[in-house]
Design a protein around this motif. Structure first.
Motif, PDB file in Angstrom:
ATOM      1  N   LYS A  91       0.819  -1.205   0.000  1.00  0.00           N
ATOM      2  CA  LYS A  91       0.000   0.000   0.000  1.00  0.00           C
ATOM      3  C   LYS A  91       0.858   1.262   0.000  1.00  0.00           C
ATOM      4  O   LYS A  91       2.004   1.270   0.462  1.00  0.00           O
ATOM      5  N   ILE A  92       0.260   2.349  -0.509  1.00  0.00           N
ATOM      6  CA  ILE A  92       0.970   3.609  -0.634  1.00  0.00           C
ATOM      7  C   ILE A  92      -0.044   4.744  -0.710  1.00  0.00           C
ATOM      8  O   ILE A  92      -1.138   4.577  -1.268  1.00  0.00           O
ATOM      9  N   GLN A 131      -1.174  -5.119   4.593  1.00  0.00           N
ATOM     10  CA  GLN A 131      -0.005  -4.443   4.024  1.00  0.00           C
ATOM     11  C   GLN A 131      -0.163  -4.131   2.540  1.00  0.00           C
ATOM     12  O   GLN A 131       0.662  -3.426   1.954  1.00  0.00           O
ATOM     13  N   PHE A 132      -1.237  -4.612   1.937  1.00  0.00           N
ATOM     14  CA  PHE A 132      -1.411  -4.473   0.494  1.00  0.00           C
ATOM     15  C   PHE A 132      -2.170  -3.190   0.109  1.00  0.00           C
ATOM     16  O   PHE A 132      -2.903  -2.625   0.911  1.00  0.00           O
ATOM     17  N   GLY A 141       7.177  -1.371  -4.721  1.00  0.00           N
ATOM     18  CA  GLY A 141       7.246  -2.823  -4.695  1.00  0.00           C
ATOM     19  C   GLY A 141       6.689  -3.346  -3.388  1.00  0.00           C
ATOM     20  O   GLY A 141       5.591  -3.001  -2.986  1.00  0.00           O
ATOM     21  N   GLY A 142       7.489  -4.163  -2.702  1.00  0.00           N
ATOM     22  CA  GLY A 142       7.034  -4.790  -1.474  1.00  0.00           C
ATOM     23  C   GLY A 142       6.746  -6.251  -1.725  1.00  0.00           C
ATOM     24  O   GLY A 142       7.648  -7.041  -1.967  1.00  0.00           O
ATOM     25  N   TYR A 143       5.464  -6.596  -1.704  1.00  0.00           N
ATOM     26  CA  TYR A 143       5.047  -7.968  -2.009  1.00  0.00           C
ATOM     27  C   TYR A 143       3.592  -7.945  -2.442  1.00  0.00           C
ATOM     28  O   TYR A 143       2.784  -7.214  -1.881  1.00  0.00           O
ATOM     29  N   GLY A 144       3.259  -8.751  -3.433  1.00  0.00           N
ATOM     30  CA  GLY A 144       1.868  -8.878  -3.807  1.00  0.00           C
ATOM     31  C   GLY A 144       1.586  -9.180  -5.268  1.00  0.00           C
ATOM     32  O   GLY A 144       0.513  -9.683  -5.599  1.00  0.00           O
ATOM     33  N   THR A 145       2.533  -8.898  -6.180  1.00  0.00           N
ATOM     34  CA  THR A 145       2.250  -9.064  -7.611  1.00  0.00           C
ATOM     35  C   THR A 145       2.051 -10.527  -7.984  1.00  0.00           C
ATOM     36  O   THR A 145       1.208 -10.851  -8.827  1.00  0.00           O
TER      37      THR A 145
END
Length: 297
Positions: free
Chosen positions: A19-20, A51-52, A80-84
């Motif tokens: 998320k952002i 967190q997404f 980025g981060g995680y989730g794609t």
């Protein structure tokens, strides 16, 4: 070949991973507008699900809409981060394959670069909006602008003691080592034979780096390369009992038995100096005692 952007083109910013907020990408919005682009924000900007950037359904919908919108000429992943990987198999790329557009990002977005590479479509591994306000990113932003607008890109890199001299030509592929390791054996896996592979990573334990390099080698990802580019290996960790080698030394160990040219210290990865790389485009890597050069051919 994707058409270069022109002033007035629409560019979408969205998040397929962490998320952002809009505030975190305000500097990027202003910069892209200064480049003459119309910036639209996806529904994932400001969305939150743990967190997404919204749940899987929202992130999938946001990406799908931007892929299918004929007026959107480029899609920039905000961070980025995680989730794609959670949504990639549900994305319908039919319209995108017919009318491709630039996909931009790095780190977790390596998933998109690798998946789309299998369609024979180029993408841009580059600085993401969350980092535009960070000091020292001016050169990285300029390389992204040049890549988007179809201007010449050629990189010169200082010598490194681990470099292996030679010249290679092949399509440029790669990105985040952890993601390439994760994608092995999936629909997003890539064939590295005859290609120039680039690697970078962040916040990993050194034994993890070793384990992933062993896996890449055992799965045939290293033996058939035309050339190798090693970028930033940032904020590495070690255990109480040291692994005994740093990230570059680990990569050297697992690629030392091969003969293709290798460049270390390339400005790509999780540092402000993160040069844009056009994934899928044929490139030439030249490594000599004076340093290394990457150019597109």
């Amino acid at each position: 070949m994707i058409a270069p952007l022109r002033p007035g083109d629409r560019i979408a910013i969205l998040s397929t991973a962490r998320k952002i907020s809009r505030e975190e990408i305000e500097a990027a919005i202003q910069t892209l507008q200064q480049w003459g682009l119309e910036v639209v924000l996806g529904q994932t900007i400001g969305a939150s699900y743990n967190q997404f950037a919204g749940d899987d359904a929202l992130r999938l919908q946001d990406l799908q809409q931007a892929l299918d919108d004929p007026e959107t000429k480029a899609i920039v992943c905000a961070r980025g981060g995680y989730g794609t990987t959670r949504i990639i198999d549900q994305v319908n790329f039919n319209q995108f394959e017919t009318v491709p557009k630039w996909l931009v990002g790095f780190s977790d977005v390596t998933t998109l670069h690798s998946h789309v590479h299998n369609f024979g479509i180029e993408t841009i591994h580059a600085l993401m909006p969350v980092l535009f306000a960070k000091p020292g990113t001016e050169a990285a932003k300029e390389t992204l602008r040049r890549a988007l607008f179809g201007e010449e890109l050629q990189y010169q890199v200082a010598p490194h003691k681990f470099n292996r001299s030679g010249q290679a030509e092949g399509r440029l592929v790669g990105g985040n080592l952890s993601m390439l390791h994760t994608l092995t054996g999936t629909r997003s896996d890539i064939d590295t034979n005859g290609k120039i592979l680039f690697l970078e990573d962040l916040d990993e334990y050194l034994y993890h780096i070793d384990r992933m390099m062993v896996h890449l080698d055992r799965s045939g990802k290293l033996s058939g390369l035309a050339g190798l580019i090693v970028g930033h290996m940032s904020d590495m960790h070690d255990n109480a009992i040291p692994f005994g080698k740093d990230a570059y030394e680990i990569i050297l160990e697992h690629t030392g038995k091969y003969n293709y040219p290798v460049c270390y210290g390339f400005p790509v990865g999780h540092e402000p100096d993160n040069h844009a790389m056009i994934c899928g485009r044929k490139a030439r890597l030249t490594v000599t005692e004076q340093g290394a050069r990457l150019e597109y051919v």
